[in-house]
Every structure is written in structure tokens, then in C-alpha cells.
Design a protein around this motif. Structure first.
Motif, short mmCIF file in Angstrom:
data_model
loop_
_atom_site.label_atom_id
_atom_site.label_comp_id
_atom_site.label_asym_id
_atom_site.label_seq_id
_atom_site.Cartn_x
_atom_site.Cartn_y
_atom_site.Cartn_z
N GLY A 45 0.80 -1.22 0.00
CA GLY A 45 0.00 0.00 0.00
C GLY A 45 0.83 1.26 0.00
N THR A 46 2.15 1.08 0.08
CA THR A 46 3.07 2.22 0.06
C THR A 46 3.89 2.16 -1.22
OG1 THR A 46 3.25 2.31 2.47
CG2 THR A 46 5.02 3.33 1.20
N TYR A 47 3.81 3.21 -2.02
CA TYR A 47 4.60 3.31 -3.25
C TYR A 47 5.95 3.96 -2.90
CZ TYR A 47 0.35 2.33 -5.93
OH TYR A 47 -0.78 1.74 -6.45
N VAL A 48 7.01 3.24 -3.13
CA VAL A 48 8.36 3.75 -2.87
C VAL A 48 8.98 4.07 -4.23
CG1 VAL A 48 10.61 3.32 -1.84
CG2 VAL A 48 8.54 2.38 -0.77
N VAL A 49 9.25 5.35 -4.47
CA VAL A 49 9.57 5.84 -5.81
C VAL A 49 10.95 6.49 -5.84
CG1 VAL A 49 8.86 7.42 -7.64
CG2 VAL A 49 7.13 6.19 -6.32
N ASP A 50 11.81 6.00 -6.73
CA ASP A 50 13.12 6.60 -7.00
C ASP A 50 14.03 6.59 -5.78
OD1 ASP A 50 14.69 7.63 -9.08
OD2 ASP A 50 14.42 9.69 -8.41
N GLY A 52 15.23 3.58 -2.29
CA GLY A 52 15.00 2.28 -1.68
C GLY A 52 15.81 1.15 -2.24
N MET A 53 16.46 1.36 -3.41
CA MET A 53 17.34 0.35 -4.01
C MET A 53 16.62 -0.96 -4.28
SD MET A 53 20.11 2.07 -4.35
CE MET A 53 21.43 0.88 -4.67
N GLU A 54 15.35 -0.86 -4.72
CA GLU A 54 14.59 -2.07 -4.99
C GLU A 54 13.55 -1.80 -6.08
OE1 GLU A 54 11.38 -4.82 -2.62
OE2 GLU A 54 13.32 -4.50 -1.62
N TYR A 55 13.50 -2.70 -7.05
CA TYR A 55 12.45 -2.66 -8.06
C TYR A 55 11.60 -3.92 -7.93
CZ TYR A 55 10.09 -2.87 -12.58
OH TYR A 55 9.13 -2.97 -13.57
N ASP A 56 10.40 -3.75 -7.40
CA ASP A 56 9.50 -4.87 -7.17
C ASP A 56 8.07 -4.35 -7.33
OD1 ASP A 56 7.96 -6.97 -6.31
OD2 ASP A 56 9.10 -7.36 -4.48
N PRO A 57 7.53 -4.40 -8.56
CA PRO A 57 6.21 -3.81 -8.80
C PRO A 57 5.10 -4.40 -7.92
CG PRO A 57 7.30 -4.35 -10.87
CD PRO A 57 8.14 -4.95 -9.78
N GLU A 58 5.21 -5.69 -7.57
CA GLU A 58 4.16 -6.30 -6.74
C GLU A 58 4.09 -5.66 -5.37
OE1 GLU A 58 4.47 -10.51 -6.58
OE2 GLU A 58 4.14 -10.78 -8.74
N ARG A 59 5.23 -5.18 -4.87
CA ARG A 59 5.24 -4.49 -3.58
C ARG A 59 5.30 -2.97 -3.76
NH1 ARG A 59 9.33 -6.89 0.69
NH2 ARG A 59 10.88 -6.46 -0.93
N ARG A 60 5.11 -2.50 -5.01
CA ARG A 60 5.04 -1.07 -5.33
C ARG A 60 6.37 -0.35 -5.03
NH1 ARG A 60 1.17 -3.22 -7.33
NH2 ARG A 60 -1.02 -2.61 -7.04
N PHE A 62 9.68 1.15 -6.78
CA PHE A 62 10.07 1.59 -8.12
C PHE A 62 11.36 2.40 -8.09
CE2 PHE A 62 5.43 1.13 -8.13
CZ PHE A 62 5.26 0.26 -9.19
N ASP A 63 12.46 1.74 -7.70
CA ASP A 63 13.76 2.41 -7.78
C ASP A 63 14.55 1.78 -8.92
OD1 ASP A 63 15.74 4.19 -7.19
OD2 ASP A 63 16.48 3.12 -5.43
N HIS A 64 15.48 2.55 -9.47
CA HIS A 64 16.29 2.06 -10.59
C HIS A 64 17.79 2.18 -10.32
CE1 HIS A 64 17.50 6.12 -12.12
NE2 HIS A 64 16.41 6.47 -11.47
#
Length: 283
Positions: A45-50, A52-60, A62-64
Motif C-alpha cells: 500500500g506504500t509506493y516507494v519511488v526513486d 529504496g534500491m529495490e524494483y518490485d512492482p508487486e510491492r510497489r 520503483f527504484d532504478h
């Protein structure tokens, strides 16, 4: 209520646009500009964007930054929402925005075949101001003016993707390609936002001889005649003294008529603006 966690410090187009799109599609969210905790990364339920050092769409998430093969966070969010391919097709700026964020201005300039100073000089002060306002915040809530601005910007962007796709199909049905001396012109009588998707339509033609665009003017009741590219074969100053002409730019790249003349008369004016010769026509 959803949460969006985005990195603190200086904001960039990447995180700003990613958050704007999320605000557009979520009923309500609260934005936090801070580093994420483990609970943030684990909570779908928390979108972590740009960050967090993690890309996992199922857990929302979105870092690259942890994977150089990934595009920017904005692209990752657009992919997850199903808009990426359409945005890639209709927005000329879209692929290069990710390149600027991931590879930096120098590599992007090298790819485009220009000096990096050109990209830096073209930076908008409007961009800078809005991003600086976002940078100063720690939280952003629905009652905040910037929240409302970002949400509406995201909604408009998604709506524009749909509009541009629909207009491109209409241009394919209604636009005409007509000869103008040794060149060609694209003519379309759509009055509502007449230039919408025209660049996409012209790109699809792959015809270097199409050097004039004729559409209804958005400044008056006549036609607009526009030179495409920068060929010295088309100069509308040649018709500046014609009684049908309302305006010609001092550089000769655009002209408007006083009324919506019959097409034959508009094409006659366009032909008078075309010099004889073949120079600057790519083959």
C-alpha cells in the motif's frame, strides 16, 4: 489512504512526474519526501519511488539506482500502470527524459549529437521553480496547492495520451498530401487544436518533400501556413503583400490568411512561397 515515499533533497523531473502520475490514479495519497524504512518497502500500500534500491512492482517499489539496465522511476511506474508504450509513441520528450536521468546530460547529448551545453541552456526556469518548491517539502497532502497541481498534471498527461492516439487516427483518415510545385503540403481542416498529433502523423509519412503544413489558424478565422523544417525553399514573405494574407512572420516561416479560403486559393498562395530548385530536400 495510500502512501508515496520519494527521496528527500533535490527533486528531479523523474520523481516529480512519477509522483504526479500516481496522484492522478490513486483516490487519495500522502506523499513523504524521506528515505524509506523496511516497513515501507514491505507494504504494497506504500509506493516507494526513486529511492529504496529495490524494483518490485508487486510491492510497489520503483527504484532504478541499483540496476543500470533499468529506466528511470517514472518509466517504471508508467510500465506498471500500462501507459509506457503509448507514452513512448506519442511524447517526443519521453524517452530522452529517462536517458537524462539515468545516463546524465553528457551521454544524452552525445546520443543526440549535440554539445551538453545545449541541453543545459534549454532548461526551463519554470521547471526549476516547480521542482524547487517540491524539494522544500517533507510531506504533501491533498489540501496542498502543489498536490492539486501535480494530480491535475498527471491526469492531463494521461488524457493527452488518449487524445493524441485518437487524433493520429483521425489525421490518417482526413489529412491530405497535395503537391505544391516540386514540394508537398499536408492539409487538414480540423479546427479543434489543429496541430495535435501532427508531428506524429508527419513522422509516419516518412516523406522529406512534405515541407508545408496548412491547417485552420488558432489566431483568427483563416488558414495557417507553416514551413516544416528550415528549408530555404519556403518563405512566406513572398506573399506578404497579397490581400488574402493577414500576417506573415518577419522570418518568413509562418503566414495566416484572413479567411478560410477555398483550398485551391490557399495552395496557390503556398506555391508562390516556394522557390524553384531542389536544394535542402533530403532524398
Amino acid at each position: 489512504m495510500h502512501k508515496i515515499v520519494v527521496h528527500p533533497g533535490n527533486a528531479h523531473r523523474d520523481d516529480f512526474l512519477a509522483v504526479s502520475i500516481l496522484l492522478a490514479i490513486l483516490d487519495e495519497a500522502e506523499v513523504f519526501r524521506r528515505d524509506p524504512g523496511r516497513e515501507d518497502l514491505a507494504d504494497p500500500g506504500t509506493y516507494v519511488v526513486d529511492v529504496g534500491m529495490e524494483y518490485d512492482p508487486e510491492r510497489r517499489n520503483f527504484d532504478h539506482h541499483q540496476d543500470k539496465s533499468l529506466p528511470c522511476a517514472f518509466h517504471l511506474v508508467m510500465q506498471d500502470l500500462g501507459y509506457h508504450e503509448d507514452a513512448q509513441a506519442v511524447f517526443g520528450w519521453y524517452p530522452f527524459m529517462s536517458m537524462m536521468d539515468v545516463r546524465g546530460p553528457h551521454k544524452t547529448a552525445e546520443h543526440l549529437g549535440v554539445d551538453a551545453s545545449v541541453l543545459l541552456a534549454s532548461s526551463s526556469p519554470i521547471d526549476g521553480y516547480i521542482l524547487s518548491r517540491f524539494s522544500r517539502l517533507e510531506t504533501l497532502r491533498s489540501q496542498d496547492l502543489l498536490y492539486q497541481f501535480m494530480r491535475e498534471m498527471g491526469r492531463d498527461m494521461l488524457a493527452l495520451i488518449k487524445l493524441k492516439k485518437e487524433r493520429l487516427e483521425r489525421l490518417r483518415r482526413e489529412a491530405e498530401i497535395v503537391p505544391v510545385k516540386q514540394l508537398k503540403a499536408v492539409v487538414c481542416a480540423i479546427e479543434d487544436n489543429p496541430k495535435l498529433s501532427m508531428e506524429l502523423y508527419l513522422r509516419s509519412l516518412e516523406d522529406a518533400r512534405v515541407m508545408i503544413c496548412i491547417t485552420p489558424s488558432v489566431r483568427g478565422e483563416g488558414w495557417e501556413l507553416l514551413r516544416l523544417g528550415d528549408s530555404n525553399l519556403v518563405d512566406f514573405r513572398a506573399i506578404a503583400d497579397r490581400p488574402q494574407i493577414r500576417f506573415v512572420h518577419a522570418n518568413g516561416y509562418i503566414a495566416t490568411t484572413r479567411t478560410l479560403l477555398p483550398l485551391a486559393e490557399v495552395l496557390e498562395l503556398a506555391a508562390r512561397s516556394v522557390a524553384d530548385g531542389e536544394e535542402h530536400i533530403p532524398m
